[in-house]
Design an enzyme around this catalytic site. Structure first.
Site, short mmCIF file in Angstrom:
data_model
loop_
_atom_site.label_atom_id
_atom_site.label_comp_id
_atom_site.label_asym_id
_atom_site.label_seq_id
_atom_site.Cartn_x
_atom_site.Cartn_y
_atom_site.Cartn_z
N TYR A 74 -28.17 33.37 -44.17
CA TYR A 74 -27.96 33.77 -42.40
C TYR A 74 -29.47 34.82 -42.43
O TYR A 74 -29.62 35.94 -43.19
CB TYR A 74 -26.77 34.49 -41.79
CG TYR A 74 -26.93 34.84 -41.15
CD1 TYR A 74 -26.44 34.21 -39.85
CD2 TYR A 74 -26.63 36.05 -40.28
CE1 TYR A 74 -26.46 34.61 -38.62
CE2 TYR A 74 -26.41 36.69 -39.58
CZ TYR A 74 -26.54 35.66 -38.30
OH TYR A 74 -25.92 35.83 -36.53
N ASP A 81 -20.76 35.62 -48.59
CA ASP A 81 -20.22 35.30 -47.18
C ASP A 81 -19.61 33.68 -46.79
O ASP A 81 -20.57 32.90 -47.03
CB ASP A 81 -22.16 35.27 -46.38
CG ASP A 81 -21.96 34.49 -44.73
OD1 ASP A 81 -20.79 34.46 -44.72
OD2 ASP A 81 -23.06 35.20 -43.75
N LYS A 91 -16.22 33.74 -35.48
CA LYS A 91 -16.58 32.38 -36.04
C LYS A 91 -15.34 31.47 -35.77
O LYS A 91 -14.46 31.29 -34.35
CB LYS A 91 -17.54 31.91 -36.62
CG LYS A 91 -19.09 32.53 -37.03
CD LYS A 91 -19.68 32.14 -36.39
CE LYS A 91 -21.43 33.17 -35.84
NZ LYS A 91 -21.72 33.40 -36.95
N ARG A 96 -9.56 55.21 -36.02
CA ARG A 96 -11.09 54.64 -36.97
C ARG A 96 -10.65 54.17 -38.72
O ARG A 96 -10.51 52.76 -38.91
CB ARG A 96 -12.01 55.92 -37.76
CG ARG A 96 -13.40 55.25 -38.24
CD ARG A 96 -14.09 56.10 -38.18
NE ARG A 96 -14.36 57.51 -38.02
CZ ARG A 96 -14.51 58.94 -38.70
NH1 ARG A 96 -13.90 57.79 -39.60
NH2 ARG A 96 -14.20 59.12 -38.05
C1 LIG Z 1 -22.89 34.35 -37.64
C2 LIG Z 1 -22.57 34.99 -39.16
C3 LIG Z 1 -22.82 36.17 -39.05
C4 LIG Z 1 -22.31 37.35 -38.51
O1 LIG Z 1 -22.00 37.39 -37.67
P1 LIG Z 1 -21.69 37.89 -36.25
O2 LIG Z 1 -19.76 38.49 -35.84
O3 LIG Z 1 -22.47 37.23 -35.29
O4 LIG Z 1 -22.91 39.29 -36.11
C5 LIG Z 1 -22.88 36.35 -40.00
N1 LIG Z 1 -22.75 35.49 -41.11
C6 LIG Z 1 -23.44 33.47 -40.98
C7 LIG Z 1 -23.43 32.60 -41.96
C8 LIG Z 1 -22.91 33.84 -39.76
O5 LIG Z 1 -22.97 32.16 -39.27
#
Ligand SMILES: *Cc1c(COP(=O)(O)O)cnc(C)c1O
Length: 392
Positions: free
Chosen positions: A108, A180, A205, A55
Site C-alpha cells: 500500500y 497487511d 475496508k 485509552r
Molecule cells: C486502505 C488500506 C490501508 C489503510 O487503511 P486506512 O484505514 O485507510 O488507514 C492499509 N492497507 C491496505 C492494503 C489498504 O488497502
C-alpha cells in the site's frame, strides 16, 4: 473447534462486556471510577479485558479485539484509529535504529511513504523486495534484519506472495513478520497459521464494510503480542468507540458479504478477460495471475478487489472510461457495499524492486450490486474509451 462462520457470530460476546445484551454497549469514556485500590490495581493489570482508562480499552473494544483474536487463533489484538496507523505502529514496534526493514515492493503506497519518510529518519534501512521472490529472499536477509513486512496480494498489482517461505526465511534471522491482510481478511487467509507474527487489517475496508468508519487492527501471536501492546500503548494508540462498534457490527456479517463480493468479482474478472482492450486481468483466483498457485494453496477465498491492465495509456480515454460510470464510483478505498473504480497511470513511480513496465491499471472494487448491471456499466466505459482511441 467451531468453523469460522460460527466463530464470527459468537466470538467476543462475553457477558461481562455485553451485560446480557447481544452486542456490547458503546462506551464513551476516559476516566473509570474504582471503589478500592485493590480493584484499581487489578484492572490495571488486565487492562485488555477490564476497564482501567478509556485509552486502554472498554468492553466495546475488548469485544472486537477478542473476536478478531479468536478468529485468527492469535494471542491478542490491538486497535488503531485507521488501517495505516495499525501498519505503521506495528512496524515501529519491531524496527530498531541500525537494523534493516524489508518491505514488499507492492505494499500500500502510504506504507511505503511511512517507511521512506519516518522509519528512514530514525536510522532504519528500508529495502524493498520483489513480491514474487518467495524463498529466494533468504539470500538477502541477515541478522541485522528486524522486520519483514508483507502484503498479499499486493496493492493495485495484486501479486500473491509465498508467505510461509518468506516467514520462515525471516524467522531464521530472528526478524518479526508483519503482514497487511486487509484484502483477504482473516476469513479467507489464516495469516498466523502461515508463519506471520503480526497480521494487520484496515478494518475500514471489508470488516466495517459500509464505508462509514476508519479503523485498524493488529493481531499477534504469543511471540509478538507483548511488544506490540506495550509499544502501541506507549505511542497512545486507541480507536473511537463508535468506530469500534461499527467494526464489530460489520464483522458479524463479513462472511455473507464476502461470498457475494467474491462471486460477482470473479464473474466480472472473467468477462474482462474477453475484452479486446484488456491486456491482462490481475485477479488472484484466475489461473495465470501472479502467484495464483500460492493463492490456491494458502487462501480459502477471494474478495471483491482486483485490477486489469489496459493496452493503451491514453489519458483522455482513461478519463472517459472512469468518469461516466453509473455504478462504479470514482473514489479511494474499497471494502464497502458499493462498487468503486480507480486508475493508475504512473505505477512505475511506486515500484522499485520489481519495475512496472506494463500499461495503465484500472482497479475495481466489486460491490453488492447486481453483477449484470456492473458488467453493463463496464461495457459502456469500454465504448467511451474505444471512441477516444479511435478518434486519435
Ligand atoms: C486502505 C488500506 C490501508 C489503510 O487503511 P486506512 O484505514 O485507510 O488507514 C492499509 N492497507 C491496505 C492494503 C489498504 O488497502
Amino acid at each position: 473447534m467451531s468453523k469460522k462462520d460460527t466463530k464470527i457470530v459468537e466470538a467476543g460476546r462475553r457477558k461481562a462486556w455485553t451485560l446480557g445484551s447481544v452486542n456490547p454497549p458503546v462506551f464513551h469514556t476516559s476516566t473509570v471510577i474504582f471503589d478500592t485500590v485493590a480493584e484499581m490495581t487489578a484492572a490495571g493489570r488486565k487492562s485488555h479485558e477490564i476497564m482501567s482508562y478509556g485509552r486502554r480499552g472498554t468492553p466495546t473494544s475488548f469485544a472486537l479485539c477478542d473476536a478478531l483474536t479468536t478468529l485468527s487463533g492469535a494471542a491478542g489484538t490491538v486497535l488503531y484509529p485507521s488501517g495505516l496507523a495499525a501498519i505503521t505502529t506495528a512496524m515501529l514496534a519491531f524496527a530498531k535504529a541500525g537494523t534493516k526493514v524489508f518491505i514488499a515492493d507492492s505494499v500500500y503506497e502510504p506504507t511505503r511513504y511511512f517507511a521512506d519518510h519516518v522509519l528512514a529518519k530514525f536510522g532504519v534501512e528500508v529495502i524493498y523486495y520483489d513480491p514474487l521472490i518467495g524463498a529466494g529472499i533468504s539470500e538477502m536477509l541477515d541478522d541485522r534484519v528486524s522486520v519483514v513486512a508483507l502484503e498479499s496480494p499486493g496493492s493495485i498489482t495484486m501479486e500473491i506472495q509465498d508467505v510461509p517461505a518468506i516467514a520462515s526465511a525471516a524467522h531464521a534471522v530472528n526478524a518479526t513478520v508483519i503482514l497487511d491482510n486487509t484484502w483477504a481478511t482473516p476469513f479467507y487467509f489464516d495469516a498466523l497459521a502461515h508463519g506471520v507474527d503480526v497480521s494487520v487489517q484496515a478494518l475500514t475496508k471489508y470488516v466495517v464494510g459500509h464505508s462509514d468508519a476508519m479503523l485498524g487492527s493488529a493481531t499477534a501471536n504469543a511471540r509478538a503480542i507483548d511488544t506490540l501492546r506495550r509499544q502501541s500503548g506507549a505511542i497512545g494508540q486507541c480507536a473511537g468507540p463508535d468506530d469500534v462498534y461499527l467494526g464489530l457490527r460489520g464483522l458479524r456479517t463479513l462472511p455473507v458479504r464476502l461470498t457475494r463480493h467474491q462471486e460477482s468479482a470473479l464473474t466480472i474478472a472473467k468477462w474482462l478477460q474477453g475484452q479486446r482492450r484488456v491486456a491482462e486481468v490481475r485477479h488472484p483466483a484466475l489461473p495465470g495471475a501472479p502467484g495464483h498457485e500460492l493463492w490456491r494453496r494458502d487462501f480459502t477465498g477471494a474478495t471483491g478487489v482486483f485490477s486489469f491492465v489496459l493496452e493503451e495509456d491514453n489519458e483522455t480515454a482513461i478519463t472517459a472510461f472512469v468518469e461516466g460510470m453509473r455504478h462504479f464510483k470514482l473514489g479511494f478505498s474499497w471494502g464497502g457495499f458499493e462498487s468503486l473504480v480507480m486508475f493508475y497511470r504512473h505505477l512505475s513511480r511506486i515500484r522499485t524492486a520489481a519495475p512496472w513496465t506494463a500499461g495503465p491499471v484500472i482497479r475495481l472494487q466489486v460491490g453488492l450490486e447486481d453483477a449484470d448491471d456492473l458488467i453493463a456499466d463496464l461495457a459502456d466505459a469500454f465504448a467511451r474509451y474505444e471512441a477516444v482511441i479511435e478518434r486519435n
